[in-house]
Design a protein around this motif. Sequence first.
Motif, PDB file in Angstrom:
ATOM      1  N   SER A 147     -18.565   5.733  -6.886  1.00 49.75           N
ATOM      2  CA  SER A 147     -17.413   5.298  -6.104  1.00 49.75           C
ATOM      3  C   SER A 147     -17.767   4.219  -5.092  1.00 49.75           C
ATOM      4  CB  SER A 147     -16.799   6.495  -5.355  1.00 49.75           C
ATOM      5  OG  SER A 147     -16.428   7.520  -6.251  1.00 49.75           O
ATOM      6  N   GLN A 180     -13.499  13.654  -5.624  1.00 49.71           N
ATOM      7  CA  GLN A 180     -14.127  12.964  -6.754  1.00 49.71           C
ATOM      8  C   GLN A 180     -15.233  11.997  -6.342  1.00 49.71           C
ATOM      9  OE1 GLN A 180     -11.214  11.830 -10.121  1.00 49.71           O
ATOM     10  NE2 GLN A 180     -10.064  11.512  -8.234  1.00 49.71           N
ATOM     11  N   TRP A 181     -15.446  11.852  -5.045  1.00 46.81           N
ATOM     12  CA  TRP A 181     -16.385  10.823  -4.611  1.00 46.81           C
ATOM     13  C   TRP A 181     -17.798  11.132  -5.070  1.00 46.81           C
ATOM     14  CZ3 TRP A 181     -20.840   9.347  -2.385  1.00 46.81           C
ATOM     15  CH2 TRP A 181     -20.951   8.008  -1.985  1.00 46.81           C
ATOM     16  N   ASP A 182     -18.464  10.109  -5.623  1.00 50.67           N
ATOM     17  CA  ASP A 182     -19.884  10.197  -5.934  1.00 50.67           C
ATOM     18  C   ASP A 182     -20.439   8.780  -5.823  1.00 50.67           C
ATOM     19  OD1 ASP A 182     -19.023   8.850  -8.198  1.00 50.67           O
ATOM     20  OD2 ASP A 182     -19.250  10.577  -9.534  1.00 50.67           O
ATOM     21  N   GLN A 191     -11.053   4.411  -1.631  1.00 48.57           N
ATOM     22  CA  GLN A 191     -12.095   5.309  -1.145  1.00 48.57           C
ATOM     23  C   GLN A 191     -11.489   6.603  -0.597  1.00 48.57           C
ATOM     24  OE1 GLN A 191     -15.563   4.911  -1.270  1.00 48.57           O
ATOM     25  NE2 GLN A 191     -15.007   3.236  -2.639  1.00 48.57           N
ATOM     26  N   VAL A 236     -10.492   8.998  -3.614  1.00 46.85           N
ATOM     27  CA  VAL A 236     -11.579   9.723  -4.283  1.00 46.85           C
ATOM     28  C   VAL A 236     -12.186  10.779  -3.367  1.00 46.85           C
ATOM     29  CG1 VAL A 236     -12.166   7.920  -5.951  1.00 46.85           C
ATOM     30  CG2 VAL A 236     -13.235   7.885  -3.695  1.00 46.85           C
ATOM     31  N   VAL A 237     -12.205  10.518  -2.060  1.00 46.02           N
ATOM     32  CA  VAL A 237     -12.722  11.512  -1.110  1.00 46.02           C
ATOM     33  C   VAL A 237     -11.743  12.678  -0.987  1.00 46.02           C
ATOM     34  CG1 VAL A 237     -13.267  11.978   1.317  1.00 46.02           C
ATOM     35  CG2 VAL A 237     -14.116   9.893   0.231  1.00 46.02           C
TER      36      VAL A 237
END
Length: 235
Positions: free
Chosen positions: A74, A69-71, A61, A64-65
């Motif tokens: 994720s 890229q976080w969505d 996590q 990606v943050v």
Amino acid sequence: MFSVTEMRTFELFSVPHITVLLMFLAVSFFMIVFRKHLKPHKSKIKWTLFTVLVLSEVSGQIWVVATGQWDYASLPLHLCSISTFIALYIFLRPSKKAFYFLFFTGLIPPFLSILTPEVFYQFPHFRFLKYFLHHAAITWTVLYFIVYEGYRVPRKAIWTGFVLINAIAVPIFFLNLLLDTNFFYLANPTESETILSFFGSGVLYYINLEFAAVIVFFITYLPMEMLMRREKRKA
């Protein structure tokens, strides 16, 4: 090592992939064959696995943050994450009934994910290391509960587990429609070529998923049944 765009060169059954696969099998073999020597250290094994599972979820996590890229995709709602949370729960609050479900979702499915992984980054990228270590730790956790804690699974748990995983899949299916995600790979197969790539599309895809789940559950249970019969004969 943490780049989003670099090292996207993973190849199925390349030297790094085969090496990781062999290491996974070697550790699994070691946990079973040398169980008598390792049992005095089972507390260390337990908390090592617990730590690896927590770090795998948290670090994934964070990555990606940190890389922007976080969505919604994720969110930790894939089967491996759900298996991870169940495993962590059992580590903290031992539950044989919870283990029944973990047994079927955490033994063979992670191994299949290691065998035909959905990963794009090559060794030693963070995503490569996180992916394989995370999935391996899930299977090792199941082995830990069987070998070191003496957990056993009744035959009826095959259908109980199958019904439960379908019960979880229903809301996940509608969540995928709402968020345009692909949790449980219910929207479509994986992007990279894995076993799911051969399941077809449309209704056929879901039929094959159901058949595959039943087959995997029965295959998963075979060693457990053999183990319980052997223990019964010795009793």
